[in-house]
Design an enzyme around this catalytic site. Sequence first.
Site, PDB file in Angstrom:
ATOM      1  N   LYS A 158      54.058  -4.148  12.611  1.00 58.93           N
ATOM      2  CA  LYS A 158      54.124  -5.536  12.273  1.00 58.93           C
ATOM      3  C   LYS A 158      53.109  -5.822  11.265  1.00 58.93           C
ATOM      4  O   LYS A 158      53.398  -6.655  10.442  1.00 58.93           O
ATOM      5  CB  LYS A 158      53.702  -6.304  13.579  1.00 58.93           C
ATOM      6  CG  LYS A 158      53.189  -7.913  13.683  1.00 58.93           C
ATOM      7  CD  LYS A 158      52.641  -8.547  14.855  1.00 58.93           C
ATOM      8  CE  LYS A 158      51.179  -8.215  14.975  1.00 58.93           C
ATOM      9  NZ  LYS A 158      50.270  -8.944  14.277  1.00 58.93           N
ATOM     10  N   ASN A 159      51.980  -5.306  11.381  1.00 60.72           N
ATOM     11  CA  ASN A 159      50.974  -5.764  10.321  1.00 60.72           C
ATOM     12  C   ASN A 159      51.190  -5.067   8.793  1.00 60.72           C
ATOM     13  O   ASN A 159      50.280  -5.453   7.765  1.00 60.72           O
ATOM     14  CB  ASN A 159      49.492  -5.516  10.756  1.00 60.72           C
ATOM     15  CG  ASN A 159      49.187  -6.392  11.902  1.00 60.72           C
ATOM     16  OD1 ASN A 159      49.814  -7.427  11.913  1.00 60.72           O
ATOM     17  ND2 ASN A 159      48.110  -6.120  12.681  1.00 60.72           N
ATOM     18  N   ARG A 219      48.741 -16.894  11.777  1.00 56.95           N
ATOM     19  CA  ARG A 219      47.819 -16.780  10.739  1.00 56.95           C
ATOM     20  C   ARG A 219      48.138 -16.213   9.527  1.00 56.95           C
ATOM     21  O   ARG A 219      48.013 -16.597   8.610  1.00 56.95           O
ATOM     22  CB  ARG A 219      46.377 -16.357  11.500  1.00 56.95           C
ATOM     23  CG  ARG A 219      45.863 -16.955  12.702  1.00 56.95           C
ATOM     24  CD  ARG A 219      44.668 -16.280  13.219  1.00 56.95           C
ATOM     25  NE  ARG A 219      43.792 -16.333  11.929  1.00 56.95           N
ATOM     26  CZ  ARG A 219      42.775 -17.368  11.429  1.00 56.95           C
ATOM     27  NH1 ARG A 219      42.967 -18.417  12.412  1.00 56.95           N
ATOM     28  NH2 ARG A 219      42.155 -17.459  10.424  1.00 56.95           N
ATOM     29  N   CYS A 262      41.421 -19.408  16.391  1.00 58.17           N
ATOM     30  CA  CYS A 262      42.414 -18.742  17.474  1.00 58.17           C
ATOM     31  C   CYS A 262      41.897 -18.163  18.587  1.00 58.17           C
ATOM     32  O   CYS A 262      40.524 -17.935  18.720  1.00 58.17           O
ATOM     33  CB  CYS A 262      43.225 -17.582  16.797  1.00 58.17           C
ATOM     34  SG  CYS A 262      42.731 -15.937  16.543  1.00 58.17           S
ATOM     35  N   ARG A 313      37.749 -16.590  12.747  1.00 59.39           N
ATOM     36  CA  ARG A 313      38.558 -16.258  11.502  1.00 59.39           C
ATOM     37  C   ARG A 313      39.024 -16.922  10.455  1.00 59.39           C
ATOM     38  O   ARG A 313      39.994 -17.478  10.065  1.00 59.39           O
ATOM     39  CB  ARG A 313      40.081 -15.671  12.298  1.00 59.39           C
ATOM     40  CG  ARG A 313      40.094 -14.910  13.546  1.00 59.39           C
ATOM     41  CD  ARG A 313      41.285 -14.416  13.945  1.00 59.39           C
ATOM     42  NE  ARG A 313      41.950 -13.467  13.058  1.00 59.39           N
ATOM     43  CZ  ARG A 313      43.225 -13.101  13.326  1.00 59.39           C
ATOM     44  NH1 ARG A 313      43.924 -13.286  14.249  1.00 59.39           N
ATOM     45  NH2 ARG A 313      43.795 -12.225  12.572  1.00 59.39           N
ATOM     46  N   ASP A 337      42.275  -3.496  17.710  1.00 58.71           N
ATOM     47  CA  ASP A 337      43.572  -4.157  18.117  1.00 58.71           C
ATOM     48  C   ASP A 337      44.017  -3.211  19.474  1.00 58.71           C
ATOM     49  O   ASP A 337      45.035  -3.350  19.832  1.00 58.71           O
ATOM     50  CB  ASP A 337      44.841  -4.026  17.130  1.00 58.71           C
ATOM     51  CG  ASP A 337      44.598  -5.260  16.102  1.00 58.71           C
ATOM     52  OD1 ASP A 337      43.694  -6.166  16.415  1.00 58.71           O
ATOM     53  OD2 ASP A 337      45.191  -5.039  14.915  1.00 58.71           O
ATOM     54  N   ILE A 355      34.321  -6.659  15.496  1.00 57.04           N
ATOM     55  CA  ILE A 355      35.187  -7.252  14.473  1.00 57.04           C
ATOM     56  C   ILE A 355      35.144  -8.832  14.699  1.00 57.04           C
ATOM     57  O   ILE A 355      35.118  -9.635  13.839  1.00 57.04           O
ATOM     58  CB  ILE A 355      36.456  -6.535  14.334  1.00 57.04           C
ATOM     59  CG1 ILE A 355      36.515  -5.229  14.178  1.00 57.04           C
ATOM     60  CG2 ILE A 355      37.445  -7.043  13.199  1.00 57.04           C
ATOM     61  CD1 ILE A 355      35.794  -4.682  12.687  1.00 57.04           C
ATOM     62  N   ARG A 378      55.199 -11.363  20.024  1.00 61.06           N
ATOM     63  CA  ARG A 378      55.202 -11.353  18.480  1.00 61.06           C
ATOM     64  C   ARG A 378      54.635 -10.162  17.997  1.00 61.06           C
ATOM     65  O   ARG A 378      54.849  -9.863  16.805  1.00 61.06           O
ATOM     66  CB  ARG A 378      53.594 -12.132  18.494  1.00 61.06           C
ATOM     67  CG  ARG A 378      53.679 -13.742  18.860  1.00 61.06           C
ATOM     68  CD  ARG A 378      52.227 -14.387  18.514  1.00 61.06           C
ATOM     69  NE  ARG A 378      51.823 -13.799  17.279  1.00 61.06           N
ATOM     70  CZ  ARG A 378      50.458 -13.966  16.689  1.00 61.06           C
ATOM     71  NH1 ARG A 378      49.584 -14.343  17.834  1.00 61.06           N
ATOM     72  NH2 ARG A 378      50.217 -13.212  15.573  1.00 61.06           N
TER      73      ARG A 378
HETATM   74  N1  EPU Z   1      36.459 -12.498   7.848  1.00 63.58           N
HETATM   75  C1  EPU Z   1      35.888 -13.528   7.114  1.00 63.58           C
HETATM   76  N2  EPU Z   1      36.386 -14.130   6.344  1.00 63.58           N
HETATM   77  C2  EPU Z   1      37.752 -14.023   5.799  1.00 63.58           C
HETATM   78  C3  EPU Z   1      38.277 -12.981   6.546  1.00 63.58           C
HETATM   79  C4  EPU Z   1      38.098 -12.335   7.269  1.00 63.58           C
HETATM   80  O1  EPU Z   1      34.949 -13.783   7.846  1.00 63.58           O
HETATM   81  O2  EPU Z   1      38.053 -14.745   4.793  1.00 63.58           O
HETATM   82  C5  EPU Z   1      36.019 -11.713   9.053  1.00 63.58           C
HETATM   83  C6  EPU Z   1      36.976 -11.874  10.354  1.00 63.58           C
HETATM   84  O3  EPU Z   1      36.269 -13.115  10.953  1.00 63.58           O
HETATM   85  C7  EPU Z   1      36.688 -10.870  11.051  1.00 63.58           C
HETATM   86  C8  EPU Z   1      36.589  -9.674  10.070  1.00 63.58           C
HETATM   87  O4  EPU Z   1      36.353 -10.467   8.557  1.00 63.58           O
HETATM   88  O5  EPU Z   1      35.310 -10.905  11.836  1.00 63.58           O
HETATM   89  C9  EPU Z   1      37.688  -8.745   9.600  1.00 63.58           C
HETATM   90  O6  EPU Z   1      38.873  -9.519   9.891  1.00 63.58           O
HETATM   91  P1  EPU Z   1      40.049  -9.177   8.808  1.00 63.58           P
HETATM   92  O7  EPU Z   1      40.144 -10.219   7.709  1.00 63.58           O
HETATM   93  O8  EPU Z   1      40.242  -7.844   8.482  1.00 63.58           O
HETATM   94  O9  EPU Z   1      41.290  -9.426   9.874  1.00 63.58           O
HETATM   95  P2  EPU Z   1      42.696 -10.128   9.650  1.00 63.58           P
HETATM   96  O10 EPU Z   1      42.781  -9.585   8.073  1.00 63.58           O
HETATM   97  O11 EPU Z   1      42.766 -11.636   9.767  1.00 63.58           O
HETATM   98  C10 EPU Z   1      44.089  -8.194  10.364  1.00 63.58           C
HETATM   99  C11 EPU Z   1      45.261  -7.863  11.420  1.00 63.58           C
HETATM  100  C12 EPU Z   1      44.902  -8.241  12.854  1.00 63.58           C
HETATM  101  C13 EPU Z   1      43.383  -6.997  13.148  1.00 63.58           C
HETATM  102  C14 EPU Z   1      42.414  -7.491  11.970  1.00 63.58           C
HETATM  103  C15 EPU Z   1      41.318  -6.330  12.074  1.00 63.58           C
HETATM  104  C16 EPU Z   1      47.168  -8.635  10.307  1.00 63.58           C
HETATM  105  C17 EPU Z   1      48.282  -9.537  10.040  1.00 63.58           C
HETATM  106  N3  EPU Z   1      46.304  -8.936  11.026  1.00 63.58           N
HETATM  107  O12 EPU Z   1      43.699  -9.599  10.637  1.00 63.58           O
HETATM  108  O13 EPU Z   1      45.895  -7.824  13.704  1.00 63.58           O
HETATM  109  O14 EPU Z   1      43.026  -7.497  14.221  1.00 63.58           O
HETATM  110  O15 EPU Z   1      43.028  -7.344  10.661  1.00 63.58           O
HETATM  111  O16 EPU Z   1      41.953  -4.892  12.005  1.00 63.58           O
HETATM  112  O17 EPU Z   1      47.174  -7.670   9.378  1.00 63.58           O
HETATM  113  C18 EPU Z   1      46.778  -8.258  15.785  1.00 63.58           C
HETATM  114  O18 EPU Z   1      47.792  -7.449  15.386  1.00 63.58           O
HETATM  115  O19 EPU Z   1      46.802  -8.456  16.918  1.00 63.58           O
HETATM  116  C19 EPU Z   1      45.954  -8.672  15.019  1.00 63.58           C
HETATM  117  C20 EPU Z   1      45.012  -9.665  15.374  1.00 63.58           C
END
Ligand code: EPU
Length: 428
Positions: A22-23, A92, A116, A121, A312, A334, A406
């Site tokens: 998915k990701n 998101r 969320c 996030r 995850d 995280i 999802r």
């Molecule tokens: N963060 C910030 N500011 C930002 C972006 C991230 O503070 O602008 C923080 C987040 O709050 C978090 C950390 O950085 O504490 C890392 O989050 P990251 O941005 O890596 O998460 P994401 O890109 O929003 C993706 C996956 C998630 C997975 C995380 C961590 C996708 C679509 N989603 O989310 O997947 O948990 O990386 O590996 O790739 C899931 O599939 O259930 C899921 C939540």
Amino acid sequence: MDKLRIHGGRPLNGSIAVSGAKNAALPLLAATLLAPGTHTLRNVPDLRDTRTMLKLLQIMGAAWERDGGTVRVDSSRLTGAEAPYDLVKTMRASVLVLGPLLARAGQARVSLPGGCAIGARPIDYHLKGFEALGVVTEMAGGYVEARVQGELRGGTICFDIPSVTATENVLMAAARAKGKTVIQNAAKEPEVGNLIDMLEAMGVRIEGKDSDCLTVTGAAELRPAEISIIPDRIEAGTYLIAAGAAGGSLEVTNCDPSHLTALIEKLRAAGMQIETQADRCTAFCPVNSEGQPCPLRAVNITTMPYPGFPTDLQAQFMALMSRSSGVSIIHETIFENRFMHVAELRRLGAEIAIDGGSAVVTGIPHERLVGAPVMATDLRASASLVVAGLAASGTTEISRIYHLERGYERMAEKLRKVGAAIEQVPED
Ligand code: EPU
């Protein structure tokens, strides 16, 4: 709305094939907006989230068709550059269209995702990255309005902590920027690598794949790509954990064991035997001299960016540890609120105490984990309830399974084939 009904206590034996990730599918679908023409993506899972992303592409003017796992997206003619609240609030990752739209159309308007179930996030890293490439952003009416000033030009960005989708978004914007972009402290997740492969197939030069420093040389003209989505390491991990909880021996095929090293080490430390081949893992649960299942040992985990233990899989691993033979400490580093599953797991009898970002799980004998009605709160929390339901005696009913839909393709069907008593039934 449907719920899942599980009659637990049956071992899992046989083979499960993993779907595309998915990701990885989400950013790769978004990347089709970058270059006009027809892109071909293979191994695309048919999930609620991938359908939402396809709906978004359609709103932008792209046309698509699906033939089994192959999705063709024709993004020759884009007519819109706005991701509306109605879709962003359900997913998101819709924010991933920002980078490609800025690169292709020079502007984008995307609803700001709210908080969320797993944490606040924010998307400040994404915006900071775009600003380094010459983009002006402002907030208005709950939307991020972003506009390229003049032209996109390469820049340097260093993330405070590695962010998966921020790295992907900046990579996609940089793909058409003039000059070089350097992304420091980039995310190293395999899904980022899959996107890099797609961008390279489109004509972008990227150095540093699999490292935390990426250098992108943008190209003014890009061509459509043909690429396969990598296997879903979280789906694969969920089934290996489920086997540990339910017992039996389970082969998980169509996966890449090298993406699962952190989990496999923990499962082995807990007493499971895991055999790996190029595209599959087989899990064998420990049994005593009479062939009866033995409880697993308690092991501690700390979630970390890749290649560390994935957040995850934290909820599913916690469900597994709830029936180990000792005390397991689980640190979530995280997301600040990713323990919503704890209250539901307790309803089955699990003994879990929370202390800030840590959970202390005291394993209980299997006869004390007993099925109950529970409620899914987010995608991976739902998966942990399935793991616990498979291990518990009696019947577990999980409501709000749209969360599960999802991210897991045909989960009940796949588990049924390996011996689980699990069915999808209408909610009362
Ligand atoms: N963060 C910030 N500011 C930002 C972006 C991230 O503070 O602008 C923080 C987040 O709050 C978090 C950390 O950085 O504490 C890392 O989050 P990251 O941005 O890596 O998460 P994401 O890109 O929003 C993706 C996956 C998630 C997975 C995380 C961590 C996708 C679509 N989603 O989310 O997947 O948990 O990386 O590996 O790739 C899931 O599939 O259930 C899921 C939540």
